[in-house]
Design a protein around this motif. Structure first.
Motif, mmCIF file in Angstrom:
data_model
loop_
_atom_site.group_PDB
_atom_site.id
_atom_site.type_symbol
_atom_site.label_atom_id
_atom_site.label_comp_id
_atom_site.label_asym_id
_atom_site.label_seq_id
_atom_site.Cartn_x
_atom_site.Cartn_y
_atom_site.Cartn_z
ATOM 1 N N ASP A 25 0.834 -1.205 0.000
ATOM 2 C CA ASP A 25 0.000 0.000 0.000
ATOM 3 C C ASP A 25 0.869 1.255 0.000
ATOM 4 O O ASP A 25 1.621 1.484 0.934
ATOM 5 N N THR A 26 0.751 2.040 -1.050
ATOM 6 C CA THR A 26 1.461 3.323 -1.085
ATOM 7 C C THR A 26 0.486 4.494 -1.089
ATOM 8 O O THR A 26 0.905 5.647 -1.128
ATOM 9 N N ALA A 27 -0.803 4.212 -1.009
ATOM 10 C CA ALA A 27 -1.823 5.274 -1.047
ATOM 11 C C ALA A 27 -2.197 5.782 0.347
ATOM 12 O O ALA A 27 -2.693 6.896 0.476
ATOM 13 N N ALA A 28 -1.953 4.972 1.361
ATOM 14 C CA ALA A 28 -2.374 5.355 2.718
ATOM 15 C C ALA A 28 -1.411 6.383 3.300
ATOM 16 O O ALA A 28 -0.219 6.135 3.432
ATOM 17 N N GLY A 29 -1.964 7.524 3.663
ATOM 18 C CA GLY A 29 -1.197 8.536 4.359
ATOM 19 C C GLY A 29 -1.372 8.421 5.852
ATOM 20 O O GLY A 29 -0.688 9.099 6.615
ATOM 21 N N GLU A 75 -13.450 6.594 3.953
ATOM 22 C CA GLU A 75 -12.641 6.175 2.809
ATOM 23 C C GLU A 75 -11.446 5.380 3.315
ATOM 24 O O GLU A 75 -10.368 5.931 3.541
ATOM 25 N N ILE A 77 -8.664 2.212 3.108
ATOM 26 C CA ILE A 77 -7.894 1.392 2.175
ATOM 27 C C ILE A 77 -7.802 -0.029 2.713
ATOM 28 O O ILE A 77 -7.937 -0.990 1.968
ATOM 29 N N THR A 100 -6.282 1.824 7.621
ATOM 30 C CA THR A 100 -5.498 2.767 6.828
ATOM 31 C C THR A 100 -6.439 3.556 5.929
ATOM 32 O O THR A 100 -7.493 3.067 5.513
ATOM 33 N N SER A 101 -6.014 4.774 5.654
ATOM 34 C CA SER A 101 -6.780 5.663 4.798
ATOM 35 C C SER A 101 -5.809 6.683 4.212
ATOM 36 O O SER A 101 -4.698 6.864 4.733
ATOM 37 N N ALA A 102 -6.236 7.359 3.182
ATOM 38 C CA ALA A 102 -5.402 8.427 2.634
ATOM 39 C C ALA A 102 -5.280 9.571 3.637
ATOM 40 O O ALA A 102 -4.274 10.276 3.658
ATOM 41 N N HIS A 103 -6.294 9.736 4.468
ATOM 42 C CA HIS A 103 -6.344 10.877 5.381
ATOM 43 C C HIS A 103 -6.541 10.433 6.826
ATOM 44 O O HIS A 103 -7.307 9.526 7.108
#
Length: 150
Positions: A25-29, A75, A77, A100-103
């Motif tokens: 996962d590279t989308a989770a910030g 949202e 992940i 995990t989530s982008a935000h």
């Protein structure tokens, strides 16, 4: 997207659970996780150990429903729930909830939601062995109130 549930007697490794949660996962910030443990005091009782029982099949279905609800509200992940059953000692890990989530706000809120609903909706029964004898742990009003905010 990775969503998983495990109900198990064996302990879990936090590092392994974290690695599984973010694998590929590279989308989770944001990564938020919670680990619950058996504490030595509950309601002014000295706790020596805890026994957790569940209803196999039903428990996993309800956990999946809670996970699906969190995913529909935020949202996400990935999200993982690991909950132990059986005989546990003071200091033992009971539960891992990771999201995990982008935000970060989505990750924090979803993790809190999952724990609030695990505490009030999942069919786990806890019995504590205390210095005063065995005591079934009753539903906590604070947990019920927390789940109402969602």
């Amino acid at each position: 997207m990775s969503f998983s549930i495990a109900v198990q007697t064996q302990d879990f490794d936090i590092g392994h659970e974290y690695a599984e949660l973010v694998a590929g996962d590279t989308a989770a910030g944001a990564v938020v996780f919670f680990v619950g443990r058996v504490r030595d005091m509950n309601h002014a009782r000295d706790v020596k150990s805890m026994s957790l029982e569940h209803y196999p099949g039903m428990t996993e279905n309800i956990l999946q429903n809670i996970l699906d609800e969190a995913n529909s509200r935020w949202e996400l992940i990935a999200a993982h729930i690991v909950h132990r059953v059986g005989e546990l000692q003071v200091g033992d890990q009971i539960v891992f909830v990771g999201v995990t989530s982008a935000h970060r706000e989505h990750a924090f809120q979803a993790a809190e939601f999952l724990m609030d609903f695990l505490k009030t909706q999942a069919p786990f029964w806890k019995k504590e062995l205390t210095t005063q004898g065995s005591v079934w742990v009753e539903e906590n009003v604070k947990d019920v109130d927390a789940s109402k905010r969602w």
